[in-house]
Design a protein around this motif. Structure first.
Motif, PDB file in Angstrom:
ATOM      1  N   GLU A 121       0.827  -1.204   0.000  1.00  0.00           N
ATOM      2  CA  GLU A 121       0.000   0.000   0.000  1.00  0.00           C
ATOM      3  C   GLU A 121       0.864   1.257   0.000  1.00  0.00           C
ATOM      4  N   TYR A 124       4.113   1.650  -1.159  1.00  0.00           N
ATOM      5  CA  TYR A 124       4.990   1.880  -2.311  1.00  0.00           C
ATOM      6  C   TYR A 124       4.319   1.579  -3.652  1.00  0.00           C
ATOM      7  N   GLY A 125       3.133   1.012  -3.658  1.00  0.00           N
ATOM      8  CA  GLY A 125       2.433   0.739  -4.905  1.00  0.00           C
ATOM      9  C   GLY A 125       3.187  -0.237  -5.789  1.00  0.00           C
ATOM     10  N   PRO A 126       3.133  -0.046  -7.114  1.00  0.00           N
ATOM     11  CA  PRO A 126       3.807  -0.978  -8.032  1.00  0.00           C
ATOM     12  C   PRO A 126       5.300  -1.137  -7.766  1.00  0.00           C
ATOM     13  N   SER A 186      -5.175  -7.786  -4.304  1.00  0.00           N
ATOM     14  CA  SER A 186      -5.580  -6.423  -4.652  1.00  0.00           C
ATOM     15  C   SER A 186      -6.005  -6.295  -6.121  1.00  0.00           C
ATOM     16  N   MET A 231      -4.212  -6.216  -8.729  1.00  0.00           N
ATOM     17  CA  MET A 231      -3.349  -5.316  -9.482  1.00  0.00           C
ATOM     18  C   MET A 231      -3.367  -5.731 -10.953  1.00  0.00           C
ATOM     19  N   TYR A 241       1.819  -5.582 -13.229  1.00  0.00           N
ATOM     20  CA  TYR A 241       2.511  -6.449 -12.268  1.00  0.00           C
ATOM     21  C   TYR A 241       3.634  -7.214 -12.950  1.00  0.00           C
TER      22      TYR A 241
END
Length: 225
Positions: A118, A120-122, A145, A147, A152
């Motif tokens: 959550e 740092y994201g990708p 999540s 993604m 990803y």
């Protein structure tokens, strides 16, 4: 090349697995690839990571392995392992957040991975590669999540190449340095300690946070006149 095996066998010690007298000394490359896949794809974080790859590079520097086979294979298997973790997350991931602790599974590792993702994201897909425990569960969290898979996959390939190729090549190019060759056990222990340091720091912060939470003061009863 003479490399002594650690006196106390430990699954986190790469010499226990692939040293000259290790458990799978006659099958070093397959052992490295299996361990990488299990750690990254089968939710089993208690295995050597960077220390294993660095040691594999050291062995390649002395002719036990071909580095130009080892590095690409490690990167490929690291990516395949993460893909497995991602689809585990898509399929059964939510159940992990309700799973009770066991000897090899700790719920707080999943929670920490979720918080890391959550935050740092990708980019967490790349950064997590270099963090024990977090790298095992971040692909699952990405799957939970939902993604976007192309995003990803792209970040995962970059992370797999940097981690898998980088650690093995570092061991390879440093393998012929006399000081490192003569102090191999100490070097491996140092790498193991450094790779585990983020986990120790995270545990310490969580402990201090619990200690800082003040106890609620009991309500004061009115003093009778």
């Amino acid at each position: 090349m003479s490399i002594a095996v650690m006196a106390m066998p430990n699954i986190l010690d790469p010499m226990y697995w692939i040293g000259p007298q290790g458990l799978f000394a006659s099958a070093v490359l397959p052992t490295i690839l299996v361990i990488v896949f299990v750690e990254t794809g089968l939710l089993f974080p208690l295995l050597p990571g960077e220390s294993l790859l660095f040691t594999g590079g050291l062995l390649a520097a002395h002719g036990t392995l071909n580095i130009w086979v080892l590095a690409p294979c490690v990167a490929l298997v690291a990516v395949l392992g993460d893909q497995t973790g991602y689809f585990i997350g898509r399929r059964i991931g939510p159940a992990l957040f309700k799973k009770e602790d066991s000897r090899f599974f700790k719920q707080h590792h999943v929670t920490e991975s979720h918080a890391f993702f959550e935050k740092y994201g990708p980019a967490a897909i790349i950064l997590a590669r270099f963090m024990p425990f977090i790298r095992t569960f971040t692909p699952v969290v990405a799957g939970v999540s939902y993604m976007r898979y192309p995003v990803y996959l792209a970040f995962d390939i970059v992370g797999g190449v940097l981690w898998g190729g980088g650690a093995t090549l570092a061991g390879y190019f440093l393998g012929n340095v006399p000081f490192i060759h003569q102090n191999l056990e100490k070097i491996v222990l140092a790498i193991l300690f450094v790779s585990m340091l983020p986990a120790f720091i995270s545990a310490g912060r969580a402990y201090r946070k619990r200690r800082r939470v003040p106890d609620q003061e009991p309500e004061r009863q009115p003093v009778p006149e």
